[in-house]
Structure formats: C-alpha cells, structure tokens
Write a protein that holds these residues in place. Structure first.
Motif, PDB file in Angstrom:
ATOM      1  N   UNK A 161       0.836  -1.192   0.000  1.00  0.00           N
ATOM      2  CA  UNK A 161       0.000   0.000   0.000  1.00  0.00           C
ATOM      3  C   UNK A 161       0.879   1.254   0.000  1.00  0.00           C
ATOM      4  N   UNK A 162       1.944   1.207   0.785  1.00  0.00           N
ATOM      5  CA  UNK A 162       2.834   2.362   0.891  1.00  0.00           C
ATOM      6  C   UNK A 162       3.443   2.704  -0.463  1.00  0.00           C
ATOM      7  N   UNK A 163       3.830   1.686  -1.221  1.00  0.00           N
ATOM      8  CA  UNK A 163       4.400   1.926  -2.545  1.00  0.00           C
ATOM      9  C   UNK A 163       3.360   2.508  -3.487  1.00  0.00           C
ATOM     10  N   UNK A 164       2.141   1.982  -3.451  1.00  0.00           N
ATOM     11  CA  UNK A 164       1.085   2.497  -4.311  1.00  0.00           C
ATOM     12  C   UNK A 164       0.789   3.957  -3.995  1.00  0.00           C
ATOM     13  N   UNK A 165       0.780   4.297  -2.704  1.00  0.00           N
ATOM     14  CA  UNK A 165       0.556   5.692  -2.323  1.00  0.00           C
ATOM     15  C   UNK A 165       1.624   6.591  -2.940  1.00  0.00           C
ATOM     16  N   UNK A 166       2.874   6.104  -2.952  1.00  0.00           N
ATOM     17  CA  UNK A 166       3.936   6.885  -3.571  1.00  0.00           C
ATOM     18  C   UNK A 166       3.715   7.073  -5.055  1.00  0.00           C
ATOM     19  N   UNK A 167       3.229   6.031  -5.728  1.00  0.00           N
ATOM     20  CA  UNK A 167       2.948   6.106  -7.161  1.00  0.00           C
ATOM     21  C   UNK A 167       1.818   7.084  -7.447  1.00  0.00           C
ATOM     22  N   UNK A 218       0.989   7.640   2.658  1.00  0.00           N
ATOM     23  CA  UNK A 218       0.868   6.369   3.367  1.00  0.00           C
ATOM     24  C   UNK A 218       0.956   6.629   4.869  1.00  0.00           C
ATOM     25  N   UNK A 219      -0.038   6.174   5.605  1.00  0.00           N
ATOM     26  CA  UNK A 219      -0.047   6.375   7.057  1.00  0.00           C
ATOM     27  C   UNK A 219      -0.936   5.294   7.680  1.00  0.00           C
ATOM     28  N   UNK A 220      -0.890   5.107   8.993  1.00  0.00           N
ATOM     29  CA  UNK A 220      -1.593   3.978   9.616  1.00  0.00           C
ATOM     30  C   UNK A 220      -3.084   3.903   9.339  1.00  0.00           C
ATOM     31  N   UNK A 238      -5.954   6.246  -1.117  1.00  0.00           N
ATOM     32  CA  UNK A 238      -4.585   6.246  -1.658  1.00  0.00           C
ATOM     33  C   UNK A 238      -4.583   6.023  -3.171  1.00  0.00           C
ATOM     34  N   UNK A 239      -5.661   5.428  -3.698  1.00  0.00           N
ATOM     35  CA  UNK A 239      -5.781   5.316  -5.153  1.00  0.00           C
ATOM     36  C   UNK A 239      -6.017   6.671  -5.804  1.00  0.00           C
ATOM     37  N   UNK A 240      -6.523   7.620  -5.017  1.00  0.00           N
ATOM     38  CA  UNK A 240      -6.749   8.990  -5.498  1.00  0.00           C
ATOM     39  C   UNK A 240      -7.599   9.020  -6.754  1.00  0.00           C
ATOM     40  N   UNK A 241      -8.687   8.248  -6.744  1.00  0.00           N
ATOM     41  CA  UNK A 241      -9.618   8.274  -7.861  1.00  0.00           C
ATOM     42  C   UNK A 241      -9.219   7.430  -9.048  1.00  0.00           C
ATOM     43  N   UNK A 242      -8.113   6.709  -8.973  1.00  0.00           N
ATOM     44  CA  UNK A 242      -7.683   5.891 -10.110  1.00  0.00           C
ATOM     45  C   UNK A 242      -8.679   4.777 -10.375  1.00  0.00           C
ATOM     46  N   UNK A 243      -8.978   4.546 -11.633  1.00  0.00           N
ATOM     47  CA  UNK A 243      -9.868   3.466 -12.035  1.00  0.00           C
ATOM     48  C   UNK A 243      -9.116   2.555 -12.985  1.00  0.00           C
ATOM     49  N   UNK A 244      -9.159   1.261 -12.728  1.00  0.00           N
ATOM     50  CA  UNK A 244      -8.492   0.324 -13.611  1.00  0.00           C
ATOM     51  C   UNK A 244      -9.036   0.438 -15.033  1.00  0.00           C
ATOM     52  N   UNK A 245      -8.183   0.353 -16.057  1.00  0.00           N
ATOM     53  CA  UNK A 245      -8.670   0.365 -17.444  1.00  0.00           C
ATOM     54  C   UNK A 245      -9.687  -0.755 -17.658  1.00  0.00           C
ATOM     55  N   UNK A 305      -2.368  -0.527 -19.598  1.00  0.00           N
ATOM     56  CA  UNK A 305      -2.236   0.348 -18.445  1.00  0.00           C
ATOM     57  C   UNK A 305      -2.064  -0.454 -17.166  1.00  0.00           C
ATOM     58  N   UNK A 306      -1.941   0.258 -16.056  1.00  0.00           N
ATOM     59  CA  UNK A 306      -1.773  -0.400 -14.765  1.00  0.00           C
ATOM     60  C   UNK A 306      -3.119  -0.858 -14.213  1.00  0.00           C
TER      61      UNK A 306
END
Length: 276
Positions: A67-73, A78-80, A87-94, A100-101
């Motif tokens: 999760x921490x890595x995804x937050x960076x992307x 990333x926090x407890x 943390x996805x910040x509105x990202x939607x899978x293609x 795409x990711x």
C-alpha cells in the motif's frame, strides 16, 4: 494435518470480548481494548501492467505491491489510517483489459493464506498456549449455510467458475449451535492449534471456503487478539508492544501501529482526499 474442533456448542470462551469492545469502526471496537499496543496488517495487493499490441494487450509486468508503494505512485500519503480508495486517489483500472496499470483490490474480510501463515508464526511466539486457540467465523457467509456462495474475488480470473467448498460436516446441527453474539455480528466458534492456520489446505479439510480466514482469533491465555472484520481490507491485532513490533518488522508483512481510538472507516483517512 490437524483439524479444527467445532463449531463449538458453547460460546463461553468468547463472552469476555463484548464488554471490552469500544465503538464499532474503531481499532478497539474491532479488537478488544486493554492490550498494550495494536497493529493494522494491510491485506496484500498486486499490480499488473498490460502493454498494448496489435492483437490486444499483453501482461508486461505483474508483482506484489505494498500500500505504501502504491501511495507513492499515486502521490498520496501512506499512514496507519490510510484507506484503499483514498490512496488510489480516484484511479480506475482500465476497462476490457486495455493497456495500463491494473491494481488488484485487497481481499476483504480475510487474510490470504500465505499472509495468515506468516502472522500465525509471529503470534505463536507471543503466547504460552499456541496449541489452544479459538477462532470465530461470521455465520452470515452464504457458504456457511451450504448455499455455495463464496467470498467475492478480485484480480485475474475473478469471473472464472469456482469449485465450491462443502458445508461443515453435520450442517443440520448448525441450526442449533449457539453463536458468540457480539455487537453487529454473530460468530461460530472453533478451537485448535494455531499451527492449523499455517498448513496448506486447512480450509478444505475443515469445510471452509478456500480463501477464508478466521474473522476472530485468540489464544486461551488471551495474550493477543486478531480480527479480520468482514467489511475491512486490513486485519487488526492487539497484544504486547513486542508483538506489534515483530509484526511491523516482518519482511513478508505490511503492518503499522495504530491507536486504540483510530477510525478504520472511510472517514478515518484524514490525510488523503476521499474520492467522489
């Protein structure tokens, strides 16, 4: 391979839990209060990159991701108390396997088998009674009643037909088994060695859904308590400060210490903007 005892006819071993639970949705409302420290174990995720070709997308990369890595992307924090959707910040899978990711959602209400095995290994070193533990299973799953319904699955192959588990032996007797009654949830109780949950195939042996883990788990000496609440994509553990430190330091796990009053709902992430 050893098996679990139960469902137990008497829930007495868990009646102490209710009086120590705080407000639902909080850390101490999920795991009883009174422990020295608490940790949140984030259920694993997987990232898959699909690359485009003339005859359709192909998988270019697939790997576990924290999760921490995804937050960076995604440029989030990333926090407890972070929440998956935040943390996805509105990202939607293609859609339709477009290039795409693709980020596989974490499992809800259960720890994956390999994660449960690692957590069990650590828990076992922090109890005098690892050979006698109690496991609670929410009685509302369709497969418990023999309907064949399973936990929702995500990721590649999510829509593939599944081999349904057999209901518990002596299912007819389940109707009369007394449940452990806690706020908002009733549970069937089982007993057995903690080592059971580190053995491959223990679910099938005991008639559980193949991807289910205990929703509640604690040893007879009460040294720690684990809860995988049915609506949460992370698991909470309460115990000694040493246990919580060991969970955080385990390379195979992603865990962070959380306060007893921490909000585990979608409103608890105060550092990332909730998606619309």
């Amino acid at each position: 391979m050893t098996s679990l005892e139960g469902p137990l006819s008497d829930p007495q071993s868990g009646v102490w839990i209710a009086e120590r639970l705080a407000e639902p949705g909080t850390v101490a409302g999920t795991v009883p209060g009174g422990f020295e420290a608490y940790a949140r174990v984030f259920h694993p995720i997987r990232a898959q990159l699909l690359g485009g070709q003339q005859d359709g997308p192909v998988r270019a990369e697939s790997r576990p991701m924290r999760w921490e890595e995804l937050a960076g992307v995604r440029g989030t924090v990333a926090h407890p108390m972070m929440q998956w959707s935040s943390i996805l910040a509105g990202y939607r899978n293609p859609v339709s396997n477009e290039p795409g990711w693709h980020y596989e959602d974490p499992l809800v209400g259960a720890l994956p088998a390999d994660t449960l095995a690692e957590v069990s290994r650590i828990l076992g070193a922090h109890s005098q009674t690892p050979g006698r533990c109690f496991a609670g299973l929410w009685d509302g799953y369709g497969w418990v009643a023999g309907s064949g319904e399973t936990l929702p699955r995500s990721g590649p192959g999510a829509g593939d037909p599944e081999v349904q588990p057999q209901p518990f032996r002596g299912y007819d007797a389940l109707q009369t088994v007394r449940r452990l009654e806690l706020p908002l949830r009733d549970y069937l109780l089982f007993a057995g060695s903690l080592a059971v949950f580190a053995e491959p195939g223990w679910q099938e042996l005991n008639g559980w859904d193949p991807i289910q883990s205990p929703n509640l788990l604690w040893p007879a000496d009460g040294a720690w308590f684990l809860a995988s609440e049915i609506d949460f994509d992370s698991t909470i553990v309460g115990g000694s400060a040493e246990l919580i430190r060991d969970l955080q330091q385990a390379a195979a796990l992603e865990a962070m210490e959380v306060p007893p009053d921490g909000d585990l709902t979608h409103l608890g992430d105060q550092l990332n903007e909730a998606p619309d």
